[in-house]
Scaffold this motif. Structure first.
Motif, short mmCIF file in Angstrom:
data_model
loop_
_atom_site.label_atom_id
_atom_site.label_comp_id
_atom_site.label_asym_id
_atom_site.label_seq_id
_atom_site.Cartn_x
_atom_site.Cartn_y
_atom_site.Cartn_z
N VAL A 194 0.84 -1.19 0.00
CA VAL A 194 0.00 0.00 0.00
C VAL A 194 0.88 1.24 0.00
O VAL A 194 1.97 1.25 0.59
N SER A 195 0.40 2.28 -0.68
CA SER A 195 1.05 3.59 -0.65
C SER A 195 0.32 4.46 0.36
O SER A 195 -0.91 4.56 0.32
N ILE A 196 1.07 5.09 1.25
CA ILE A 196 0.51 5.81 2.40
C ILE A 196 0.78 7.29 2.23
O ILE A 196 1.92 7.70 1.99
N LEU A 197 -0.26 8.10 2.40
CA LEU A 197 -0.15 9.55 2.38
C LEU A 197 -0.47 10.09 3.76
O LEU A 197 -1.41 9.64 4.40
N GLY A 198 0.34 11.03 4.22
CA GLY A 198 0.07 11.66 5.51
C GLY A 198 1.28 11.90 6.37
O GLY A 198 1.19 12.62 7.37
N LEU A 199 2.41 11.32 6.02
CA LEU A 199 3.62 11.56 6.81
C LEU A 199 4.12 12.99 6.60
O LEU A 199 3.89 13.59 5.54
#
Length: 794
Positions: free
Chosen positions: A533-538
């Motif tokens: 999964v690719s995670i956005l929010g860091l």
């Protein structure tokens, strides 16, 4: 009419000044007269009081012998009336004199007359007695009370005069008086504050005989605070132990315990768990088979092998896509993760680069997986990257399946590959080993189904399980900075379930999950175990290989703060300690030229790989140093840094923005862009070759013999020569030989033929040569011409 500026009339000013001076002088004189009159009144009153006291004494003596009579009382009353009458006459006379003076001052200002009349009337009204006041003002002890009343009147008169004089003074005088009053009040306040101060009671603490420390090491200052002993005493004990320390020196627990015991304190060590340890304890046992909430999870499979042996082509056939054709140069440049559905079950695949520069990425891919597929080309056999992949797999202690690819080619040799891998300690099952060999063809699909079947078989044997109810634990396999979306981390969820809105921490970066994107580009709400999964929010781009945790927001802040403190402490404690070999090598490197490079890449893994390989490029005169870099497009700050550091900017699969392009053209900063890593390395290698100092070699181009000489005034001796071989050029250097012995080495100032200046003279021709700074030339001398030629180096 024109306005004219009025000039001051100094005569009028002088007249006003004289009037003011006369007024002040007259007022001073009147004040002195009033003071003398008051003194006379006071003297008369004192005389009358003495006479009255004498009369009272006589009356007391008479009353002692006989009773008082009516005559005595009448005499006393008569005396009092005489005294009051005299006092009234004196006041009336004073009032009459003062009134006459006021009438003579008609030319003065009106406010001064009114002020003085009010003062005089006040004085008269205060001092004028009445019949009612006689009985009250003159009691039996009249002299003392009367004296006090007159003193008070005198003070009031003085006060009125002071008020009058204050009103007539200028603002400066009034300011000085107010300043003096302020200073007096300040002094009084200070005195009151000092009086309010009370001494604080001295608190004596109980002596410390037991102390507890919670760290492995402790400074001398902290030990002093813990034990209640002075720093000097602790330093003395350390000196006895042979340790020269100071207040900031760090000592271990054993030494601190010994010092404390000598000072009469029992020191105890109770180590507290750090936030990092608490985090590790919370997420330990990733694959807990005995957990009642655990469920089977898809296997994570990594495809490893040598470059161009068909790893991506295999995944391309499995996914029924054309990923390999999209890769630059047909080579995978970064890690990619995919999830497929085969035989009703999910399998997660990770494709790693095969180029030698991506060894760290291959190691990272092997460490996160459950099963490794080693792809070996049947026509090419075992290669260096194949052996390196085997090493990574064995270090990770994961089962291996060998896929011998390109078996559709006639030159493919399955048995030869087995033999080569057996020599590399990879033994096939049919030879008594534990490694499964599957012949395949990624182009035609031959053996691919059997390969997937073997993967599921090994996964069933390992009984891979995970608990989806726990907080998510994953590993970042790739990270990049997107211009529109911000930092994006590609991770594999190892355990638990990651949800949108979870607070996550990875390395020194944290944040809240804003979006989750699967391998197909779709937005999802949750990501379970083994899901790429690719995670956005860091809040920043994490390093590839960092663990990713879903934790409580407060706990994430504590862990993040502890990690940052540790990084700072490591920087402070870092000491440059070199061995003699390292020191000599650094000294040698310091003499070399340096090519500074700024590296920008699309993803974190590519940046790490490119930086590592560029730092290894050097030659005997020039070395490469990557001074800055990161993930994302080349921006204006990169160009400014390159200008100041005289650096080269290298962009891997990225482009500069518009501002950076304009600034680079203006400042003449070189930017090299490429999507293939070995093109960048070749360019840097050629660049440092061009930075080497040129090497020149001497090359003789001709000889000439002196056949006559000409001595010319103001010029010197000119040698008439004939060229024996080669040629003589004007820009060449020459040597003069006499009987085989070199006389001088110099240059040609003039080269002529038929009295005309020429650039060169070839063999068989005559010429005239004038040498620079040399005139000692005789017949049969030989002139040798030579030039310095640059030699090309590899």
């Amino acid at each position: 009419m024109t306005n004219q500026t009025k000039k001051p009339d100094f005569n009028n000013l002088r007249t006003l000044s004289e009037i003011n001076n006369k007024f002040l002088t007259r007022m001073s004189r009147e004040t002195e007269e009033m003071r003398q009159e008051l003194e006379g009144i006071s003297k008369n009153i004192r005389d009358l009081l003495r006479a009255f006291d004498l009369k009272n004494d006589q009356s007391r003596q008479q009353s002692a012998t006989k009773e008082p009579s009516q005559d005595a009382n009448s005499s006393t009353q008569e005396t009092k009336k005489i005294l009051v009458r005299q006092f009234d006459n004196r006041n009336n006379r004073t009032q009459t004199q003062q009134t006459q003076r006021n009438q003579n001052q008609g030319q003065q200002k009106q406010f001064t007359q009114n002020e003085r009349k009010e003062s005089q009337s006040k004085f008269v009204s205060q001092n004028k007695p009445s019949k009612q006041n006689v009985s009250t003002v003159l009691p039996v002890d009249f002299p003392q009370e009367n004296k006090r009343v007159f003193d008070k009147r005198k003070d009031d008169r003085k006060k009125n005069f002071d008020d009058f004089s204050h009103k007539s003074r200028r603002g400066t005088r009034r300011g000085l008086v107010e300043e003096s009053a302020i200073e007096e009040r300040i002094r009084s306040n200070r005195k009151l504050k000092n009086k309010k101060k009370e001494t604080q009671p001295v608190v004596v603490s109980a002596p410390i005989d037991h102390a507890v420390i919670t760290t492995e090491n402790i400074t001398v200052k902290q030990l002093s605070e813990k034990t209640g002993r002075s720093v000097a005493d602790i330093l003395k004990q350390l000196m006895v132990l042979g340790m020269m320390s100071n207040v900031n020196s760090t000592i271990d627990f054993t030494t601190a315990e010994l010092v404390a015991s000598e000072l009469g304190v029992v020191l105890e060590q109770k180590l507290e768990k750090s936030y990092e340890e608490k985090l590790a304890e919370e997420f330990e046992a990733v694959d807990d088979v005995n957990d009642e909430n655990s469920k089977p999870r898809p296997p994570i499979v990594t495809v490893l092998g040598h470059v161009d042996h068909g790893k991506t082509s295999l995944l391309d056939f499995i996914r029924k896509t054309h990923i390999q054709s999209q890769e630059a140069g047909g080579i995978t440049q970064n890690i990619s993760a995919y999830q497929i559905n085969t035989m009703g079950r999910l399998i997660t695949f990770i494709d790693t680069p095969g180029h030698e520069a991506f060894s760290a990425m291959r190691a990272r891919g092997a460490s996160v997986t459950d099963i490794a597929i080693l792809v070996v080309a049947g026509d090419d056999g075992v290669k260096p990257q194949t052996l390196e992949a085997i090493k990574h797999i064995k270090e990770a202690k994961i089962p291996m399946i060998v896929a011998v690819n390109k078996m559709d080619k006639p030159e493919a040799n399955f048995e030869r590959v087995k033999q080569q891998l057996a020599e590399a300690d990879v033994m096939p099952e049919e030879w008594g080993g534990d490694t499964i060999f599957v012949p395949i063809s990624a182009l035609t699909g031959m053996g691919v189904d059997k390969l997937l079947e073997m993967v599921l078989l090994v996964a069933d044997i390992k009984d891979l399980r995970a608990n989806p109810e726990r907080h998510a634990l994953g590993m970042v396999i790739e990270a990049k900075l997107d211009k529109g979306k911000g930092p994006i981390a590609t991770a594999i969820i190892l355990n638990g379930t990651l949800k949108v809105g979870d607070t996550i921490i990875s390395g020194v970066h944290a944040g809240k999950v804003r979006a989750l994107i699967d391998d197909k580009g779709k937005t999802i709400r949750t990501a379970g175990p083994s899901t790429p999964v690719s995670i956005l929010g860091l809040d920043g781009v994490p390093n590839a290989g960092d663990q990713l945790y879903a934790v409580d927001p407060k706990f994430s802040r504590d862990v993040l703060a502890e990690r940052k403190r540790k990084i700072q402490q490591d920087k402070i404690n870092a000491k440059n300690v070199f061995s003699m070999e390292e020191f000599l090598s650094k000294s040698a490197d310091s003499e070399k030229k340096v090519l500074n490079i700024i590296v920008k890449a699309d993803v974190q893994g590519s940046f790490e790989a490119l930086t590592e390989i560029l730092n290894k490029i050097n030659n005997d005169e020039v070395r490469v140093e990557c001074i800055h870099g990161g993930v994302g497009a080349i921006n204006e700050n990169d160009v400014l840094l390159a200008k100041n550091a005289n650096a080269l900017i290298v962009g891997f699969n990225v482009k500069p923005d518009s501002k950076a392009t304009i600034l680079a053209e203006h400042d003449k900063v070189q930017i090299y862009l490429s999507k293939i890593i070995y093109q960048i390395t070749d360019f840097v290698s050629k660049t440092i070759k061009g930075m080497r100092e040129p090497v020149f070699e001497e090359q003789v181009i001709g000889h000439a013999e002196v056949i006559r000489t000409f001595k010319i005034s103001r010029i010197g001796t000119v040698a008439g020569c004939i060229v024996k071989d080669g040629k003589i050029t004007k820009n060449a250097k020459i040597r003069l030989f006499r009987k085989g012995e070199k006389i001088v080495e110099t240059t040609i100032t003039t080269l002529q033929r038929d009295r005309e200046d020429v650039k060169e003279v070839v063999a068989g021709m005559e010429c005239g040569i004038k040498m620079e700074g040399h005139n000692d030339i005789i017949l049969e001398d030989v002139i040798e011409a030579f030039v310095m030629v640059e030699i090309e180096r590899d």
